[in-house]
Write a protein that holds these residues in place. Structure first.
Motif, PDB file in Angstrom:
ATOM      1  N   ARG A 119      50.047  45.946  57.133  1.00 10.06           N
ATOM      2  CA  ARG A 119      48.500  46.652  57.063  1.00 10.06           C
ATOM      3  C   ARG A 119      48.601  47.765  58.041  1.00 10.06           C
ATOM      4  N   THR A 120      49.112  47.577  59.389  1.00  7.66           N
ATOM      5  CA  THR A 120      49.342  48.431  60.378  1.00  7.66           C
ATOM      6  C   THR A 120      49.793  49.745  59.860  1.00  7.66           C
ATOM      7  N   ILE A 121      50.769  49.566  59.231  1.00  6.18           N
ATOM      8  CA  ILE A 121      51.692  50.787  58.751  1.00  6.18           C
ATOM      9  C   ILE A 121      50.869  51.528  57.614  1.00  6.18           C
ATOM     10  N   ILE A 122      50.119  50.687  56.671  1.00  5.03           N
ATOM     11  CA  ILE A 122      49.431  51.515  55.624  1.00  5.03           C
ATOM     12  C   ILE A 122      48.333  52.118  56.390  1.00  5.03           C
ATOM     13  N   LYS A 123      47.603  51.614  57.268  1.00  2.98           N
ATOM     14  CA  LYS A 123      46.272  52.074  57.906  1.00  2.98           C
ATOM     15  C   LYS A 123      46.771  53.352  58.674  1.00  2.98           C
ATOM     16  N   GLU A 124      47.734  53.467  59.460  1.00  6.58           N
ATOM     17  CA  GLU A 124      48.323  54.189  60.324  1.00  6.58           C
ATOM     18  C   GLU A 124      48.596  55.573  59.460  1.00  6.58           C
TER      19      GLU A 124
ATOM     20  N   ILE B 163      47.039  56.885  56.533  1.00  6.90           N
ATOM     21  CA  ILE B 163      46.182  57.348  55.965  1.00  6.90           C
ATOM     22  C   ILE B 163      46.100  59.038  56.034  1.00  6.90           C
ATOM     23  N   PRO B 164      46.520  59.596  57.324  1.00  5.42           N
ATOM     24  CA  PRO B 164      46.379  60.828  57.406  1.00  5.42           C
ATOM     25  C   PRO B 164      47.860  61.422  56.483  1.00  5.42           C
ATOM     26  N   ASN B 165      48.772  60.898  56.332  1.00  4.17           N
ATOM     27  CA  ASN B 165      49.674  61.510  55.556  1.00  4.17           C
ATOM     28  C   ASN B 165      49.373  61.304  54.051  1.00  4.17           C
ATOM     29  N   TYR B 166      48.487  60.176  53.580  1.00  2.36           N
ATOM     30  CA  TYR B 166      48.177  60.329  52.153  1.00  2.36           C
ATOM     31  C   TYR B 166      47.289  61.385  51.843  1.00  2.36           C
ATOM     32  N   LYS B 167      46.485  61.817  52.973  1.00  3.69           N
ATOM     33  CA  LYS B 167      45.610  62.862  52.801  1.00  3.69           C
ATOM     34  C   LYS B 167      46.383  63.999  52.453  1.00  3.69           C
ATOM     35  N   LYS B 168      47.331  64.293  53.283  1.00  6.08           N
ATOM     36  CA  LYS B 168      48.296  65.449  53.159  1.00  6.08           C
ATOM     37  C   LYS B 168      49.103  65.560  51.717  1.00  6.08           C
ATOM     38  N   THR B 169      49.289  64.385  51.258  1.00  6.12           N
ATOM     39  CA  THR B 169      50.133  64.266  50.070  1.00  6.12           C
ATOM     40  C   THR B 169      48.828  64.706  48.858  1.00  6.12           C
ATOM     41  N   ILE B 170      47.850  64.176  49.067  1.00  4.32           N
ATOM     42  CA  ILE B 170      46.730  64.323  47.877  1.00  4.32           C
ATOM     43  C   ILE B 170      46.609  65.931  47.997  1.00  4.32           C
ATOM     44  N   ASN B 171      46.092  66.502  49.260  1.00 11.74           N
ATOM     45  CA  ASN B 171      46.110  67.927  49.279  1.00 11.74           C
ATOM     46  C   ASN B 171      47.143  68.623  48.650  1.00 11.74           C
ATOM     47  N   SER B 172      48.387  68.270  48.988  1.00 13.85           N
ATOM     48  CA  SER B 172      49.289  69.094  48.304  1.00 13.85           C
ATOM     49  C   SER B 172      49.503  68.599  46.889  1.00 13.85           C
ATOM     50  N   THR B 173      49.209  67.873  46.489  1.00 15.90           N
ATOM     51  CA  THR B 173      49.114  67.620  44.931  1.00 15.90           C
ATOM     52  C   THR B 173      48.309  68.376  44.378  1.00 15.90           C
ATOM     53  N   LEU B 174      46.924  68.477  44.689  1.00 10.17           N
ATOM     54  CA  LEU B 174      45.882  69.250  44.479  1.00 10.17           C
ATOM     55  C   LEU B 174      46.184  70.796  44.430  1.00 10.17           C
TER      56      LEU B 174
ATOM     57  N   LEU C  11      43.947  49.770  49.618  1.00 15.64           N
ATOM     58  CA  LEU C  11      43.630  51.064  49.916  1.00 15.64           C
ATOM     59  C   LEU C  11      43.427  51.610  48.743  1.00 15.64           C
ATOM     60  N   VAL C  12      42.233  52.281  48.537  1.00 16.03           N
ATOM     61  CA  VAL C  12      41.357  52.880  47.414  1.00 16.03           C
ATOM     62  C   VAL C  12      41.199  54.409  47.692  1.00 16.03           C
ATOM     63  N   VAL C  13      41.667  55.175  46.586  1.00 19.91           N
ATOM     64  CA  VAL C  13      41.408  56.569  46.442  1.00 19.91           C
ATOM     65  C   VAL C  13      40.313  56.908  45.311  1.00 19.91           C
ATOM     66  N   GLU C  14      39.286  57.295  45.685  1.00 13.46           N
ATOM     67  CA  GLU C  14      38.376  57.799  44.795  1.00 13.46           C
ATOM     68  C   GLU C  14      38.252  59.194  44.704  1.00 13.46           C
ATOM     69  N   ILE C  15      38.460  59.912  43.333  1.00 11.01           N
ATOM     70  CA  ILE C  15      38.369  61.084  42.971  1.00 11.01           C
ATOM     71  C   ILE C  15      37.158  61.488  42.347  1.00 11.01           C
ATOM     72  N   GLY C  16      36.457  62.534  43.124  1.00  9.78           N
ATOM     73  CA  GLY C  16      35.295  62.782  42.605  1.00  9.78           C
ATOM     74  C   GLY C  16      34.133  61.823  42.543  1.00  9.78           C
ATOM     75  N   ASP C  17      33.595  61.640  41.493  1.00 12.80           N
ATOM     76  CA  ASP C  17      32.546  60.637  41.127  1.00 12.80           C
ATOM     77  C   ASP C  17      33.233  59.162  40.999  1.00 12.80           C
ATOM     78  N   ALA C  18      34.552  58.970  40.928  1.00 13.79           N
ATOM     79  CA  ALA C  18      35.249  58.047  40.560  1.00 13.79           C
ATOM     80  C   ALA C  18      34.639  56.918  39.385  1.00 13.79           C
TER      81      ALA C  18
END
Length: 152
Positions: free
Chosen positions: A72-77, A79-90, A126-133
């Motif tokens: 739980r702690t690892i996944i929450k900590e 989140i900034p890396n997930y954002k970087k990954t999503i930005n990189s993907t986009l 952990l939920v990622v909503e893209i646009g209007d989801a």
């Protein structure tokens, strides 16, 4: 010939019985969900690319099968890396979609997958909503690390 027919019928009956069985994900599970903007082909493509890259990022976390609290702690900590990954993907696919990432208790609708029924409800996730989801979604279980083991 009769033996083959009886054996085939028996196998089919057994398979049907197992397919209707409800398997419950443990309460101490952490789910992962990515919801597309819509069901349009382009939106589903964006979702699939984000899922593919996020799964690779999450695999690097080395989820520990027996430790909910640590995971739980690892996944929450991370989140900034997930954002970087999503930005990189986009950026890689030349898209500029809005998205949000939420961790906590999130709603999951009832779903049937491979003959298994997963009940609707609020689940730690952990939920990622893209646009209007409002589109079809990808989901799996991060802890225990089931979706990281499956082949696609």
């Amino acid at each position: 010939m009769k033996k083959i027919l009886i054996l085939t019928t028996l196998i089919i009956v057994i398979l049907c019985l197992f397919k209707s069985e409800t398997i419950i994900i443990p309460k101490e599970a952490i789910r992962f969900r990515v919801i597309a903007n819509s069901d349009a082909e382009q939106d589903q493509y964006i979702k699939q690319e984000i899922v593919k890259d996020l799964k690779q990022e999450i695999k690097k976390l080395n989820i520990i099968p027996k430790s909910l609290e640590i995971n739980r702690t690892i996944i929450k900590e991370n989140i900034p890396n997930y954002k970087k990954t999503i930005n990189s993907t986009l950026k890689r696919i030349n898209k500029s979609e809005e998205y949000t990432i939420k961790y906590g208790m999130n709603y999951f609708p009832r779903k049937e997958y491979n003959g298994v029924i997963y009940e609707e409800g609020e689940y730690e996730s952990l939920v990622v909503e893209i646009g209007d989801a409002k589109g079809e979604n990808f989901w799996c279980v991060l802890f225990p690390p089931l979706c990281l083991l499956e082949g696609e």
